[in-house]
Scaffold this active site. Structure first.
Site, PDB file in Angstrom:
ATOM      1  N   CYS A 135      15.519   4.425  -5.573  1.00  0.00           N
ATOM      2  CA  CYS A 135      14.083   4.180  -5.424  1.00  0.00           C
ATOM      3  C   CYS A 135      13.414   5.210  -4.513  1.00  0.00           C
ATOM      4  CB  CYS A 135      13.837   2.793  -4.833  1.00  0.00           C
ATOM      5  SG  CYS A 135      14.569   1.439  -5.764  1.00  0.00           S
ATOM      6  N   ASP A 150      -1.917   8.653  -2.317  1.00  0.00           N
ATOM      7  CA  ASP A 150      -2.949   9.410  -1.618  1.00  0.00           C
ATOM      8  C   ASP A 150      -2.473   9.794  -0.217  1.00  0.00           C
ATOM      9  OD1 ASP A 150      -4.664   9.160  -3.776  1.00  0.00           O
ATOM     10  OD2 ASP A 150      -5.520   7.284  -3.027  1.00  0.00           O
ATOM     11  N   HIS A 152       1.687  13.211  -5.324  1.00  0.00           N
ATOM     12  CA  HIS A 152       0.261  12.971  -5.073  1.00  0.00           C
ATOM     13  C   HIS A 152      -0.438  12.320  -6.257  1.00  0.00           C
ATOM     14  CE1 HIS A 152      -3.219  13.158  -2.717  1.00  0.00           C
ATOM     15  NE2 HIS A 152      -3.152  14.387  -2.271  1.00  0.00           N
TER      16      HIS A 152
END
Length: 333
Positions: A250, A310, A306
Site C-alpha cells: 500500500c 494535493d 500529485h
C-alpha cells in the site's frame, strides 16, 4: 507510413508525415516520431502531458483508412507494450556513443533484478507526476525508549531497529489520511480505497533493489514486526523472495539511515501513491521551553502522486508522521 495514436492506426501519406514532423519541430504536443517493426510511427497527444491522457488529435491532420481492430480496448498496459516496440516509453532515447573510442571499456550485464527495477522505475517516473515534501521529526524520546528495550530484542534473536516505529507511524498516517492508502483506477476516474495496511520496505541486495511487503502491519506488535523485518531482509539478500512477497503493498519506505545522507527524493513505487524516504537522524541543538538542549532529529521525505494527493494534504500527512514519532505513546492513539 503509419501514425500511431492510442487505440487507432492511421495510414497516412508522406505529406502528412512531413506535417507531423513540422509539428514536432514547433514543439507542439507531439512526443516523438520513431521506427518500429511496421515502419515510421508517430505518438501524438493533445492537451495533457502524458499519452494516456490524449483525447483528440489535430483536426484534419490524418484521415483514418484502417483501424486495427475496431473492438480493441486500448488500456494502459497495452499502450506501454505498443510504445515499447519503438523507443522506450515513446520518448527519444539517449543513444550511447562508442565509448571504446575514448579508452578501455568493459560491458557488464545487468542482473535480472536490476533490469526489472530499471524498467519499473522508468515507468513510474514517466506516468506519475511526483512531488516530494520534506519535514523533520524529533525522535529523542522514541530513541530513548528503543534503547531501553533493544537488549531484550537481541536476547530474543533479532534487532530492534527504528524502522519498526516508522512502519507503525506510517499506518497511523494512512488511517488519518486515507488518500495515501488508495490507488487510481486504470480509467483515472476513481480511487480504489484499501482497507488493509501492507508496507513495502526497500532492501538493498547484491543483485539490486527489491521491495518485500510486510502485511497487516496494523495488527502486529513492535517485536513481531522487528522479527519479521529481519527475516524478510535476510531472505531478500539471499535471493529467496517469491513474487507473492513483493506484491500487495500500500505504501513503501526507503531507508538510507544506515549509510548516511541528509535527505533525498524517493520515487513513488507505482501503483502506490506515496513513499517515505529516511536518512540518518542527527543530534541538533533546539530551544525547548526556553532552554537550549540536544535533540535527535529525523529527516522525513515523502514523495507522492500529485494526481491523487494535493500539496496541503501531503504536508498534513507528513506533519502527522512527525507528531506520532515525537512520542512513542502517540502510536496508541
Amino acid at each position: 507510413e503509419m501514425i500511431h495514436v492510442p487505440g487507432r492506426l492511421f495510414s497516412v501519406s508522406p505529406e502528412t508525415t512531413r506535417v507531423v514532423s513540422r509539428l514536432f519541430a514547433r514543439n507542439e504536443r507531439l512526443i516523438n516520431i520513431f521506427d518500429s517493426n511496421n515502419g515510421p510511427f508517430a505518438v501524438i497527444m493533445v492537451g495533457a502531458i502524458f499519452v494516456s491522457s490524449m483525447d483528440t488529435v489535430w483536426e484534419g491532420t490524418v484521415t483514418p483508412r484502417r483501424q486495427q481492430p475496431t473492438s480493441w480496448n486500448y488500456n494502459q498496459q497495452q499502450r506501454n507494450i505498443e510504445l515499447a516496440k519503438g523507443d522506450e516509453m515513446g520518448i527519444p532515447l539517449i543513444k550511447q556513443p562508442d565509448w571504446s573510442k575514448f579508452g578501455a571499456i568493459e560491458t557488464v550485464p545487468m542482473t535480472r533484478i536490476g533490469k526489472l527495477s530499471a524498467k519499473h522505475l522508468h515507468r513510474a517516473w514517466l506516468n506519475v507526476p511526483q512531488v516530494t515534501h520534506f519535514d523533520e521529526a524529533d525522535i529523542t524520546e522514541l530513541e530513548a525508549y528503543r534503547g531501553s528495550i533493544k537488549g531484550k530484542a537481541k536476547e530474543m534473536g533479532f534487532n530492534f531497529t527504528p524502522l519498526v516505529f516508522m512502519m507503525k507511524a506510517v499506518v497511523a498516517g494512512l488511517k488519518e489520511f486515507p488518500k495515501f492508502n488508495s490507488a487510481m483506477d486504470d480509467a483515472g476516474e476513481n480511487l480504489i480505497q484499501r482497507q488493509f495496511y501492507n508496507i513495502g520496505i526497500a532492501v538493498d541486495t547484491p543483485e539490486g533493489l527489491v521491495v518485500p511487503v510486510i502485511r497487516d502491519v496494523e495488527r502486529k506488535g513492535l517485536f513481531e514486526l522487528a522479527r519479521e523485518l529481519g527475516e524478510v531482509s535476510v531472505k531478500a539478500r539471499e535471493g529467496g523472495l517469491k513474487a507473492a512477497d513483493l506484491s500487495g503493498g500500500c505504501f513503501s519506505i526507503s531507508s538510507l539511515g544506515g549509510i548516511g545522507g541528509t535527505n533525498f527524493t524517493p520515487i513513488v513505487n507505482a501503483p502506490e501513491v506515496g513513499i517515505l524516504g529516511l536518512t540518518r537522524s542527527q543530534w541538533r541543538l533546539q530551544r525547548v521551553d526556553g532552554d537550549i538542549v540536544d535533540r535527535l532529529i529525523q529527516p522525513l521525505a515523502v514523495s507522492y502522486d500529485h494526481r491523487v494527493i494535493d500539496g496541503a494534504y501531503a504536508a498534513r500527512f507528513v506533519k502527522h508522521l512527525a507528531f506520532v514519532l515525537s512520542d512513542v505513546r502517540n502510536l496508541m492513539l
